[in-house]
Design a protein around this motif. Structure first.
Motif, PDB file in Angstrom:
ATOM      1  N   GLY A   1      49.147  45.314  49.131  1.00  0.00           N
ATOM      2  CA  GLY A   1      49.530  44.222  48.251  1.00  0.00           C
ATOM      3  C   GLY A   1      48.435  43.177  48.151  1.00  0.00           C
ATOM      4  N   ALA A   2      48.666  41.991  48.732  1.00  0.00           N
ATOM      5  CA  ALA A   2      47.696  40.891  48.717  1.00  0.00           C
ATOM      6  C   ALA A   2      46.965  40.846  50.049  1.00  0.00           C
ATOM      7  N   ILE A   3      45.644  41.013  50.009  1.00  0.00           N
ATOM      8  CA  ILE A   3      44.818  41.040  51.220  1.00  0.00           C
ATOM      9  C   ILE A   3      43.797  39.910  51.132  1.00  0.00           C
ATOM     10  N   ASP A   4      43.857  38.970  52.079  1.00  0.00           N
ATOM     11  CA  ASP A   4      42.947  37.822  52.040  1.00  0.00           C
ATOM     12  C   ASP A   4      41.546  38.165  52.544  1.00  0.00           C
ATOM     13  N   GLY A   5      41.443  39.047  53.509  1.00  0.00           N
ATOM     14  CA  GLY A   5      40.150  39.390  54.095  1.00  0.00           C
ATOM     15  C   GLY A   5      39.515  40.590  53.432  1.00  0.00           C
ATOM     16  N   ASP A   6      38.461  41.095  54.071  1.00  0.00           N
ATOM     17  CA  ASP A   6      37.779  42.289  53.573  1.00  0.00           C
ATOM     18  C   ASP A   6      38.650  43.522  53.779  1.00  0.00           C
ATOM     19  N   VAL A   7      38.477  44.510  52.896  1.00  0.00           N
ATOM     20  CA  VAL A   7      39.175  45.788  53.006  1.00  0.00           C
ATOM     21  C   VAL A   7      38.141  46.890  53.177  1.00  0.00           C
TER      22      VAL A   7
ATOM     23  N   SER B   1      46.307  52.248  46.221  1.00  0.00           N
ATOM     24  CA  SER B   1      46.611  51.161  45.303  1.00  0.00           C
ATOM     25  C   SER B   1      46.380  49.834  46.007  1.00  0.00           C
ATOM     26  N   LEU B   2      45.566  48.973  45.388  1.00  0.00           N
ATOM     27  CA  LEU B   2      45.311  47.631  45.911  1.00  0.00           C
ATOM     28  C   LEU B   2      45.670  46.631  44.825  1.00  0.00           C
ATOM     29  N   GLU B   3      46.702  45.832  45.079  1.00  0.00           N
ATOM     30  CA  GLU B   3      47.154  44.884  44.064  1.00  0.00           C
ATOM     31  C   GLU B   3      46.186  43.711  43.934  1.00  0.00           C
ATOM     32  N   GLU B   4      45.810  43.116  45.072  1.00  0.00           N
ATOM     33  CA  GLU B   4      44.873  41.988  45.035  1.00  0.00           C
ATOM     34  C   GLU B   4      44.119  41.887  46.349  1.00  0.00           C
ATOM     35  N   GLY B   5      42.822  42.160  46.298  1.00  0.00           N
ATOM     36  CA  GLY B   5      41.952  41.938  47.434  1.00  0.00           C
ATOM     37  C   GLY B   5      41.111  40.701  47.157  1.00  0.00           C
TER      38      GLY B   5
ATOM     39  N   LEU C   1      42.019  55.966  42.985  1.00  0.00           N
ATOM     40  CA  LEU C   1      41.972  54.547  43.342  1.00  0.00           C
ATOM     41  C   LEU C   1      42.448  53.700  42.182  1.00  0.00           C
ATOM     42  N   ALA C   2      43.304  52.738  42.488  1.00  0.00           N
ATOM     43  CA  ALA C   2      43.707  51.726  41.517  1.00  0.00           C
ATOM     44  C   ALA C   2      43.589  50.368  42.193  1.00  0.00           C
ATOM     45  N   ALA C   3      42.396  49.745  42.082  1.00  0.00           N
ATOM     46  CA  ALA C   3      42.149  48.422  42.642  1.00  0.00           C
ATOM     47  C   ALA C   3      42.266  47.414  41.507  1.00  0.00           C
ATOM     48  N   HIS C   4      43.437  46.823  41.376  1.00  0.00           N
ATOM     49  CA  HIS C   4      43.723  45.983  40.214  1.00  0.00           C
ATOM     50  C   HIS C   4      42.907  44.689  40.214  1.00  0.00           C
ATOM     51  N   LYS C   5      42.627  44.154  41.412  1.00  0.00           N
ATOM     52  CA  LYS C   5      41.851  42.921  41.472  1.00  0.00           C
ATOM     53  C   LYS C   5      41.131  42.833  42.806  1.00  0.00           C
ATOM     54  N   VAL C   6      39.800  42.778  42.748  1.00  0.00           N
ATOM     55  CA  VAL C   6      38.965  42.582  43.934  1.00  0.00           C
ATOM     56  C   VAL C   6      38.218  41.279  43.730  1.00  0.00           C
ATOM     57  N   GLY C   7      38.435  40.315  44.606  1.00  0.00           N
ATOM     58  CA  GLY C   7      37.825  39.005  44.409  1.00  0.00           C
ATOM     59  C   GLY C   7      36.336  38.978  44.657  1.00  0.00           C
ATOM     60  N   GLY C   8      35.851  39.808  45.586  1.00  0.00           N
ATOM     61  CA  GLY C   8      34.437  39.825  45.928  1.00  0.00           C
ATOM     62  C   GLY C   8      33.729  41.051  45.402  1.00  0.00           C
TER      63      GLY C   8
END
Length: 265
Positions: free
Chosen positions: A153-159, A169-173, A186-193
């Motif tokens: 789901g929502a991951i604040d740190g590094d993955v 599936s990654l909703e929000e990294g 892979l379905a990475a909907h949002k990666v911040g970095g």
């Protein structure tokens, strides 16, 4: 099936499965700091001291509040945990395990049954696991050798992902994502970095990601996939066949184009 209800534990707890049909409780303190009651196949336990419990492997185990660390090993039935204030270490069995909240670090190793957790405040380390569902993690997440589906789901740190057989599936990294050897797509909907991806692709599957910063992706020379690559900044791509190319967009193909790769930076 008999059930263990550990409603409250004031210290560290270790629960281990064994081949015996009995339940054994071992305390590090004198009597008077625990209560045990059994009714209608349910063993109710409360304890204020460090506690070690051996139970039959198929026993249903329900854990309420644990003030210290929690260790669960070798269970093949069903395990539910409400809240752990210390670190949690789980695995070495086929049980279906669900955790509500872990305030410390969470480690799951050699867990063949499905595992789910709603929220983890510390780091998460998963190794040799089956199906995994992780709702929220406030720190880093590392997954290695997962045989099933991985839902984040929502991951604040590094993955960090390495060798996942099922779909990812990654909703929000909110930080970086490093992934390699993803056989199930892979379905990475949002990666911040940043996103770093190195993997074979499986025909018929999609590998898609959207990153807020840079993307670096590498695929074997015998890859068979169609590529749609977009970037707001610089874009450099080496593809055997290029159908469309602008400074911010490249569409092309490698091999027969049996998989889909869609990346946006």
């Amino acid at each position: 099936r008999e059930t263990l209800e550990l409603s409250q534990a004031g210290e560290d707890v270790a629960i281990k499965g064994w081949d015996d049909t009995a339940v054994e409780l071992t305390l590090d303190e004198d009597e008077g700091v625990y209560t045990v009651d059994k009714s209608q196949g349910v063993l109710h336990v409360e304890c204020k001291a460090p506690l070690s419990i051996h139970v039959p492997r198929l026993m249903v185990v329900n854990v309420g509040q644990v003030s210290g660390n929690l260790l669960v090993r070798g269970l093949d039935g069903s395990v539910s945990v409400d809240e752990v204030h210390g670190d949690a270490s789980l695995g070495a069995g086929e049980a279906t395990i669900s955790v509500n909240v872990a305030h410390g670090d969470l480690g799951v190793e050699h867990q063949r049954g499905p595992f789910s957790v709603r929220e983890v405040h510390g780091d998460v380390y998963l190794s040799h696991v089956g199906d995994v569902s992780l709702g929220r993690a406030h720190s880093d997440v590392s997954v290695r050798d997962a045989a099933g589906e991985l839902t984040l789901g929502a991951i604040d740190g590094d993955v960090r992902l390495h060798s996942v057989a099922g779909p990812v599936s990654l909703e929000e990294g909110r930080s970086d994502l490093r992934a390699r050897d993803l056989a199930g797509g892979l379905a990475a909907h949002k990666v911040g970095g940043d996103l770093s991806l190195k993997t074979d692709v499986t025909p018929g599957l999609t590998y898609s990601a959207r990153a807020g910063s840079d993307i670096s992706a590498r695929f074997p020379s015998d890859t068979s996939a169609r590529f749609t690559l977009q970037a707001q900044g610089d874009l450099s791509a080496t593809l055997p066949q290029v159908e469309e190319q602008t400074p911010n967009r490249v569409v092309g193909q490698a091999g027969e184009g049996e998989a889909q790769v869609e990346l946006e930076a």
